[in-house]
Write a protein that holds these residues in place. Structure first.
Motif, PDB file in Angstrom:
ATOM      1  N   TYR A 231       9.001 -51.907  11.326  1.00 12.87           N
ATOM      2  CA  TYR A 231       8.232 -52.114   9.755  1.00 12.87           C
ATOM      3  C   TYR A 231       8.698 -50.841   9.518  1.00 12.87           C
ATOM      4  O   TYR A 231       8.455 -50.039   9.597  1.00 12.87           O
ATOM      5  CB  TYR A 231       7.068 -52.754  10.092  1.00 12.87           C
ATOM      6  N   ARG A 232       9.535 -51.350   8.449  1.00  9.41           N
ATOM      7  CA  ARG A 232       9.580 -49.997   7.502  1.00  9.41           C
ATOM      8  C   ARG A 232       8.529 -49.235   7.096  1.00  9.41           C
ATOM      9  O   ARG A 232       7.558 -50.018   7.179  1.00  9.41           O
ATOM     10  CB  ARG A 232      10.289 -50.115   6.233  1.00  9.41           C
ATOM     11  N   ALA A 233       8.422 -48.281   6.586  1.00  8.97           N
ATOM     12  CA  ALA A 233       6.527 -47.988   6.033  1.00  8.97           C
ATOM     13  C   ALA A 233       6.281 -48.357   4.636  1.00  8.97           C
ATOM     14  O   ALA A 233       5.444 -48.757   4.180  1.00  8.97           O
ATOM     15  CB  ALA A 233       6.802 -46.792   6.634  1.00  8.97           C
ATOM     16  N   ILE A 234       7.445 -48.138   3.631  1.00  2.00           N
ATOM     17  CA  ILE A 234       6.815 -47.738   2.575  1.00  2.00           C
ATOM     18  C   ILE A 234       7.521 -49.210   1.516  1.00  2.00           C
ATOM     19  O   ILE A 234       9.067 -50.510   1.685  1.00  2.00           O
ATOM     20  CB  ILE A 234       7.682 -47.392   1.616  1.00  2.00           C
ATOM     21  N   GLY A 235       6.437 -50.424   1.580  1.00  2.00           N
ATOM     22  CA  GLY A 235       6.631 -51.539   0.795  1.00  2.00           C
ATOM     23  C   GLY A 235       7.536 -51.342  -0.022  1.00  2.00           C
ATOM     24  O   GLY A 235       7.605 -50.921  -1.085  1.00  2.00           O
TER      25      GLY A 235
ATOM     26  N   GLU B 217      14.867 -56.120  10.522  1.00  6.08           N
ATOM     27  CA  GLU B 217      13.652 -56.893  10.592  1.00  6.08           C
ATOM     28  C   GLU B 217      13.367 -58.148  10.172  1.00  6.08           C
ATOM     29  O   GLU B 217      12.850 -59.204  11.061  1.00  6.08           O
ATOM     30  CB  GLU B 217      13.218 -56.165   9.023  1.00  6.08           C
ATOM     31  N   LEU B 218      14.949 -58.929   9.537  1.00  6.23           N
ATOM     32  CA  LEU B 218      14.748 -60.134   8.916  1.00  6.23           C
ATOM     33  C   LEU B 218      14.331 -60.838  10.955  1.00  6.23           C
ATOM     34  O   LEU B 218      13.925 -61.921  10.779  1.00  6.23           O
ATOM     35  CB  LEU B 218      15.295 -60.226   8.045  1.00  6.23           C
TER      36      LEU B 218
ATOM     37  N   PRO C 196       2.762 -61.129  13.586  1.00  6.91           N
ATOM     38  CA  PRO C 196       1.436 -59.755  13.745  1.00  6.91           C
ATOM     39  C   PRO C 196       1.818 -58.456  13.082  1.00  6.91           C
ATOM     40  O   PRO C 196       2.874 -58.682  11.858  1.00  6.91           O
ATOM     41  CB  PRO C 196       2.331 -59.850  15.776  1.00  6.91           C
ATOM     42  N   ARG C 197       1.534 -57.542  13.019  1.00  6.03           N
ATOM     43  CA  ARG C 197       1.223 -56.422  12.589  1.00  6.03           C
ATOM     44  C   ARG C 197       3.013 -55.547  12.680  1.00  6.03           C
ATOM     45  O   ARG C 197       2.573 -54.766  14.305  1.00  6.03           O
ATOM     46  CB  ARG C 197       0.423 -55.557  11.957  1.00  6.03           C
TER      47      ARG C 197
ATOM     48  N   LEU D  27      11.152 -61.165  11.776  1.00  8.77           N
ATOM     49  CA  LEU D  27      10.769 -62.112  11.536  1.00  8.77           C
ATOM     50  C   LEU D  27      11.419 -63.521  11.982  1.00  8.77           C
ATOM     51  O   LEU D  27       9.889 -64.413  12.500  1.00  8.77           O
ATOM     52  CB  LEU D  27      10.890 -62.403  10.448  1.00  8.77           C
TER      53      LEU D  27
ATOM     54  N   LYS E 242       2.476 -51.287  12.964  1.00  4.33           N
ATOM     55  CA  LYS E 242       1.411 -50.636  13.673  1.00  4.33           C
ATOM     56  C   LYS E 242       2.459 -50.378  15.703  1.00  4.33           C
ATOM     57  O   LYS E 242       2.276 -49.879  16.878  1.00  4.33           O
ATOM     58  CB  LYS E 242       0.333 -51.351  14.167  1.00  4.33           C
ATOM     59  N   ARG E 243       4.050 -51.675  15.466  1.00  4.40           N
ATOM     60  CA  ARG E 243       4.548 -51.170  17.440  1.00  4.40           C
ATOM     61  C   ARG E 243       5.617 -51.108  16.709  1.00  4.40           C
ATOM     62  O   ARG E 243       6.615 -51.157  17.484  1.00  4.40           O
ATOM     63  CB  ARG E 243       4.590 -52.339  17.354  1.00  4.40           C
TER      64      ARG E 243
END
Lengths: 435, 435, 435
Positions: free
Chosen positions: B376-380, B389-390, B368-369, B393, B372-373
């Motif tokens: 997740y961090r913004a800058i890849g 975050e891991l 899922p994205r 996932l 937008k929820r």
């Protein structure tokens, strides 16, 4: 009256008897068919009531055909002075097994096409066969080979290759059940002691001992020519094969090497677990090797269409010692103590096989009160000194129909014997029943 | 209002309270029945609302019978000068537990048949019982034993063995579900601290803490006499046994030794995996041992007819330390910090048990994205610094209904807590549901 | 005419061609959408007949939406003297990928909010993206960053972010069956060689080679933007996904590091076993790592709703080398010999995949007679020198429908090739059939 007590000789008395049998069989020129094989079986009949079977030449057995029968009276090579420089009477390995008859004079170059020697072991005569291709040949020491002069030789092989039969010996010991344990030995080699007069001899004495016991399993001993013999037996007895629940091929069990057990193709059959357990418990050096489709008659018993639980019990495996398939595999290469030790490990394994059963506790909810059945010490509070009591607790705890006694012995790290005795005590007090 | 936050004291304040409870219980002469056991439970009622149950003498419980109730007022041995050389009032271990009453004069030889001492530990009094055979005896230090003169002695045991009842304490904390976690402590030993006042005390404080929390599982705490108590409880509550999904026997949890966890008979039950995980993560020294049918009440809970997922949580196992079942298992042998540490590991394990659930991703096809929820961090483009975050996932990837959160923690090698928090975040954003 | 012979170049001739392709693609500014990606695919069409697909902006693909298309013409930062101190034309990494257009004058403090550099590697330009949050930025060396004066700067990014489409390339090579092998490469990175021009190049040459062969499996090569590309493909082709039986993500295959294979989520898929076998047999240094839900498009292929048997074949894994996602991942960082070596291992694995089948012996009871079929030596008695014969015996023994050729190779510890050739010989003599 039959009993279950297993008496083992001291001072290798039994080993000496086994060695004596080997000595008696050693001079005979055996092959996969013929009178040498028959004579061998007749000698075994002095020990066990073996039945001798004959299967005619030409019988189709799966992909194979029973070959013509081979017999040999004499053979030699004479030099130009008429001296026998190679003499079958001195050593039956000198003739390539299954050689067709020949009598002719030939020069050295032509002769050499029919000679086999071992440059690395110049004093040994190799063992060679030519079962499935008609030819003739002589085996000799490399020293003999090097001494050959460029002269004319007389080669003479008084053999015959004619319709006859394939012979094998079978001894069936009936037990309580029709489930069978197969003990199989290839018996087709001429003067070679470890491979496989040792296997024959250990099997004969195992059969003798087992016939004295009250047995759960039936036992079938086969003394057969390698490969074609097991193929023939399987073909002729295909309807019985499903009765065979466990089995051992015995070979190379008389030398000084450590024990080697080659597992059945299944890899985790009861016989595999039991032999590994016995060797582990023996405290002796041993090696367990996985099945591979090379070796002796386990190749046929473990072919995918049968996949029997048959392993191969050895000391030094075929091919792993230089004496293998040479004249050096002689009466000096096998010794009474190693024969007896091999016999002993096999008998211990068979004893566990006989005793390894699955039980169900008749008192599965909480422990039963052992004290009122005389199975428990009276004063509580001491620490774990009562080992047999622990064996009783293990058996009770694992008697759920999913653990054999061997499973219990392994999980508890207690001796199989202690677990077995505990189970017997619990059976006697109606706390257990067989599944 | 109930919460799920678990407050742990600093400075071993909780451990000191546990130790204080042990100190209060230490002088009481307990046995598998009788007033000492009742008095013990009444003291525990000051901490938790324990229900006290009585099961009459003679009640048949599986293969056993609830025994007569044993009580004792006094006991001594006097020498010929009338001096009390052994005095029950000084140490209740001096009397063999469940001794029948006696009052007579006997010579030294006869007396010695009733004496128990420890030659290897001449200053310690052993602990002995005779529950199931009527007899009497005294325990004494080996120094006392050696000092005995060949004279006449007066032995006196003012005990009674009469129909009465077996007493046990039970505290049930209801949770969201009827599935139960069993915490069981044998509470029948007299003045012995590690075995098992330590287990009693840790259990009491665990019960106190759990009663403050909002719980998924129901918890059942049992304070029972060893062996006969668990057998009685199982018999009287057989219809409830199937509710017990996890359990721990607590014993020997106050000494300085490393942690020891004895797995349930199943060996791979959730409780086994969780306790092993907690001890591994604790960074402390520990040992996991396989189930064996000896020890404490896990023997009954894990008998094959029940086979409950009940392990045994210990520090030094019974029988592994010389002080075991002697007067040296005293108030010096247990320490507040070890009690609190044991409590802490148990509580952590129970917390994981409470939280360890199986989830299904509601967005199983591709990730899922998260952005937008807000997950997740913004800058890849950066490398793997975002550990939480891991964890998200991992949970998403393994939320297939076949992995518990603990499975995920183990497979990801991430802390259970991180995985748990990730699952909570995903539940909050409707990306996950419980199976 | 198609053949199954696989010709491998000597002197890294093939590696040099792969490197040449990388050199040609290196200058192009790619992103997850846009003309750079299209140009890349058009170059690949010179090598393989790639189909170019376009998916419109706004298409819903599972939880995601195909984004606006990004294109860029130019970008720079000028100092107050009007000198271009950062120039997109010199290095396309200078612009944060997916930056919105900007043209303004700002002071140093404001500028710094939009700058990215690497203090630890002061000569390298980092690679940054901002796909899913509208922003703009520049990447520069830390030396450039430190040299910035407190003055006014002109920032200029001539980019566009407009409805358009997501582009990807697909090449399908039909085989005998509809079962597919997926080879997937993310192709969205600008001037970065190992990650992932190396993967693209190796995939192109694998596709070229496979298209020359007679194939059992169909092969699908995907050149897609990372994450959104695999999500889009899976969404658009969901009905085809079940055809994918095996797959590899190729990335970072041009550097000097050892091989790294990240297993599929299943962990024991055929592709996992085969790649591990190939790397083990290669004699080269390698590491097998378990699946984790981070990395490249295997994350999507292995999401729980698909759980495809797709692993990730790499040399140095992403994130494990400092050059990763910086300007130092340049044409010096990848070398022809490493590219060719990667290609070779992949091809060997695919070759085994093609050849690894399950057979059934047509002569399962006892061994067939090999001699009459020309599969056996004539003179018996020698020891195990005939290795190919042993391979024949292994295949016959394990051809029970439960072992693949790879299983046989592993169990026999023989080379896959020897086992494969034995199976071919047995097929030719009607002793075997495919399951």
């Amino acid at each position: 009256m039959k009993t279950n007590s297993l008496s083992i000789s001291s001072n290798n008395a039994l080993g000496k008897q086994m060695y004596q049998l080997i000595s008696q069989l050693y001079p005979i020129c055996r092959s996969i068919t013929g009178n040498g094989f028959r004579e061998t079986l007749r000698i075994l009949q002095n020990y066990i009531p073996l039945e001798i079977r004959e299967v005619p030449t030409g019988t189709e057995v799966y992909d194979w055909t029973v070959p013509q029968e081979w017999n040999i009276n004499d053979a030699y090579i004479k030099n130009s002075q008429g001296e026998k420089i190679i003499d079958f009477q001195a050593c039956n390995l000198h003739v390539v097994n299954y050689s067709v008859p020949v009598h002719q004079k030939i020069g050295l170059d032509e002769l050499k096409k029919h000679l086999f020697s071992l440059p690395d072991y110049p004093d040994w005569v190799p063992y060679r066969t030519s079962y499935y291709k008609e030819s003739w040949g002589f085996c000799l020491t490399h020293k003999q080979y090097l001494a050959l002069q460029d002269e004319e030789y007389e080669v003479y092989i008084d053999s015959s290759l004619k319709p006859g039969s394939l012979t094998y010996g079978e001894y069936f010991i009936p037990g309580e059940t029709s489930q069978e344990v197969l003990i199989s030995c290839h018996s087709c080699h001429p003067s070679l002691c470890n491979d496989n007069l040792s296997g024959i001899s250990v099997a004969v004495f195992l059969a003798q001992q087992l016939s004295q016991l009250s047995l759960r399993y039936s036992y079938r001993f086969l003394f057969i020519p390698g490969t074609i013999g097991s193929i023939t037996w399987l073909h002729e007895n295909e309807q019985r094969v499903s009765n065979i629940k466990h089995g051992l091929v015995l070979t190379c069990v008389g030398d000084a090497g450590k024990f080697t057990y080659k597992k059945s193709r299944r890899g985790n059959a009861d016989i595999d677990k039991i032999v590994e357990y016995v060797l582990e418990e023996s405290g002796k050096d041993y090696e367990i090797i996985d099945f591979f489709p090379y070796g002796y008659d386990e190749r046929q018993y473990c072919s995918p269409g049968f996949n029997l639980a048959v392993g191969c019990f050895m000391r030094s495996p075929h091919g792993s010692f230089p004496e293998y398939h040479t004249s050096a595999d002689n009466l000096d290469f096998v010794r009474p103590q190693y024969l007896e030790d091999s016999y002993q490990q096999c008998l211990t394994a068979l004893q566990i096989l006989e005793r390894d059963r699955t039980y169900i506790s008749l008192n599965p909810k909480c422990e039963p009160r052992l004290g009122k059945r005389g199975l428990y010490r009276a004063i509580g509070g001491q620490s774990e000194e009562a080992l047999n009591e622990l064996a009783i607790l293990w058996v009770l705890n694992l008697a759920d129909g999913e653990h054999t006694l061997l499973d219990m012995a392994k999980r508890s790290k207690m001796a199989f014997d202690a677990i077995y005795k505990a189970a017997q005590a619990l059976l006697a007090t109606d706390l257990l029943k067989e599944l």
